[in-house]
Design an enzyme around this catalytic site. Structure first.
Site, short mmCIF file in Angstrom:
data_model
loop_
_atom_site.label_atom_id
_atom_site.label_comp_id
_atom_site.label_asym_id
_atom_site.label_seq_id
_atom_site.Cartn_x
_atom_site.Cartn_y
_atom_site.Cartn_z
N ARG A 1 -10.40 -72.22 51.99
CA ARG A 1 -10.71 -70.80 52.20
C ARG A 1 -12.21 -70.56 52.35
NH1 ARG A 1 -12.16 -66.44 49.08
NH2 ARG A 1 -12.10 -67.68 47.17
N CYS B 1 -6.20 -63.97 41.15
CA CYS B 1 -6.60 -65.17 40.41
C CYS B 1 -6.01 -65.12 39.00
CB CYS B 1 -8.12 -65.28 40.36
SG CYS B 1 -8.86 -65.53 41.99
N ARG C 1 -4.68 -68.61 37.80
CA ARG C 1 -4.41 -69.78 38.63
C ARG C 1 -5.69 -70.49 39.05
NH1 ARG C 1 -5.78 -69.06 43.86
NH2 ARG C 1 -6.09 -66.90 44.53
N ASP D 1 -13.57 -69.37 39.36
CA ASP D 1 -14.96 -69.69 39.67
C ASP D 1 -15.72 -69.53 38.35
OD1 ASP D 1 -17.68 -69.47 40.28
OD2 ASP D 1 -17.34 -68.38 42.15
N ASN E 1 -13.81 -62.57 33.43
CA ASN E 1 -12.41 -62.72 33.02
C ASN E 1 -12.25 -62.75 31.51
OD1 ASN E 1 -12.16 -65.03 35.76
ND2 ASN E 1 -11.57 -62.88 35.78
N HIS F 1 -13.25 -74.40 38.23
CA HIS F 1 -14.14 -75.12 39.14
C HIS F 1 -15.55 -74.51 39.20
CE1 HIS F 1 -11.76 -72.13 41.47
NE2 HIS F 1 -12.94 -71.81 41.94
N TYR G 1 -18.52 -74.36 42.21
CA TYR G 1 -18.84 -74.66 43.61
C TYR G 1 -20.10 -75.52 43.68
CZ TYR G 1 -15.35 -71.44 45.50
OH TYR G 1 -14.16 -70.84 45.84
N SER H 1 -18.82 -67.05 46.74
CA SER H 1 -18.07 -67.53 47.90
C SER H 1 -16.95 -66.56 48.23
CB SER H 1 -17.50 -68.92 47.63
OG SER H 1 -18.55 -69.85 47.38
#
Length: 283
Positions: free
Chosen positions: A22, A160, A180, A183, A191, A221, A223, A282
């Site tokens: 994506r 997310c 799921r 970032d 979050n 993850h 980036y 991103s």
């Protein structure tokens, strides 16, 4: 704060590089992370190793509770978090379901407040949960679900953090939230705040005592364009004392949250933090 930093360090040390289709970027990735927030004792999980804009996180949650589908409405609440996905996402800009500038489509709160029924009409998931909990009912299915694959094509972004499952033990309310994808440098500080605040506010409007909130992340993850700042700047800083979070006690119902509540009805005391870090975002 420690569990947040431990996850960041785990990704740096053990993560595997994954190409993200994506965004067209690589991510250093680990699978499965479990975080716990002690809402009962007001242990607010606010990041201190950089400045965290917690008000924007609360504003976004409030927009979800209200079922908003437009980035302008989120801006009016006090957050610009949906501007890019609503207006800079090429796939969404060319989507025939997009209604115009700032439109987000059928994402997050729209699903939570108006899940489309196959025979017509909608289901207000959040209203059902609030009504049940207020009456002391836990049917083992007090679940707010934003994940509707049948309507992914009608929104700018898949959710997310897609599930919030509330549970009652006597008069104590618990929350299990499932995410799921995360970032971690940019999104996780938001979050964590949202999971904590969601349990706190739901307990308040249903007349229950808040317990613990459990936050599961599947794909966590960093980036590649964020890695240096995380590894060489944020993880080198010493965490500071956690602040406390407060909610206006006059907020007593879902209708209050839908109508008059603003960011002025939430405040944090004792927030000490290091300097901000501008992590790349991103789309």
């Amino acid at each position: 704060m420690k569990q947040y930093l431990d996850l960041c360090q785990r990704i740096v040390d053990q993560g595997v590089w994954v190409e993200n289709e994506r965004t067209g970027k690589r991510c250093l990735t680990v699978i499965n992370a479990d975080l716990t927030y002690d809402v009962a004792n007001n242990q607010f999980p606010l990041v201190t190793t950089r400045k965290s804009f917690w008000k924007a996180a609360v504003a976004e949650l409030l927009g979800y509770i209200r079922g908003y589908d437009n980035a302008e409405d989120f801006r009016k609440l006090g957050t610009k978090t949906w501007d890019a996905n609503a207006n800079l996402n090429d796939a969404w800009l060319n989507n025939p379901y997009r209604k115009g500038e700032d439109d987000m489509g059928r994402v997050y709160g729209v699903q939570g407040r108006a899940w489309a029924k196959p025979d017509g009409g909608h289901i207000d998931q959040l209203r059902k949960i609030v009504d049940d909990l207020t009456r002391g009912v836990d049917d083992r299915g007090e679940i707010l679900n934003f994940y509707n694959p049948g309507e992914f094509h009608m929104g700018c972004l898949r959710p997310c953090m897609y599930s919030h499952h509330f549970s009652l033990l006597d008069d104590t309310l618990y929350l299990n939230s499932t995410q799921r994808s995360c970032d971690v440098p940019l999104g996780l500080n938001f979050n964590m705040v949202q999971v904590y605040v969601f349990l706190a506010i739901m307990a308040q409007i249903t007349g229950k005592k808040p317990g613990q909130a459990f936050h599961k992340i599947v794909n966590a993850h960093i980036y590649e364009d964020q890695l240096e700042l995380m590894r060489d700047v944020q993880l080198k800083r010493e965490p500071l004392q956690a602040p406390t979070f407060h909610i206006n006690p006059e907020i007593k119902s879902l209708e209050d949250l839908e109508t008059w509540v603003t960011l002025d009805d939430f405040w944090v005391e004792g927030y000490e933090h290091h300097d901000p870090i501008r992590y790349p975002f991103s789309v």
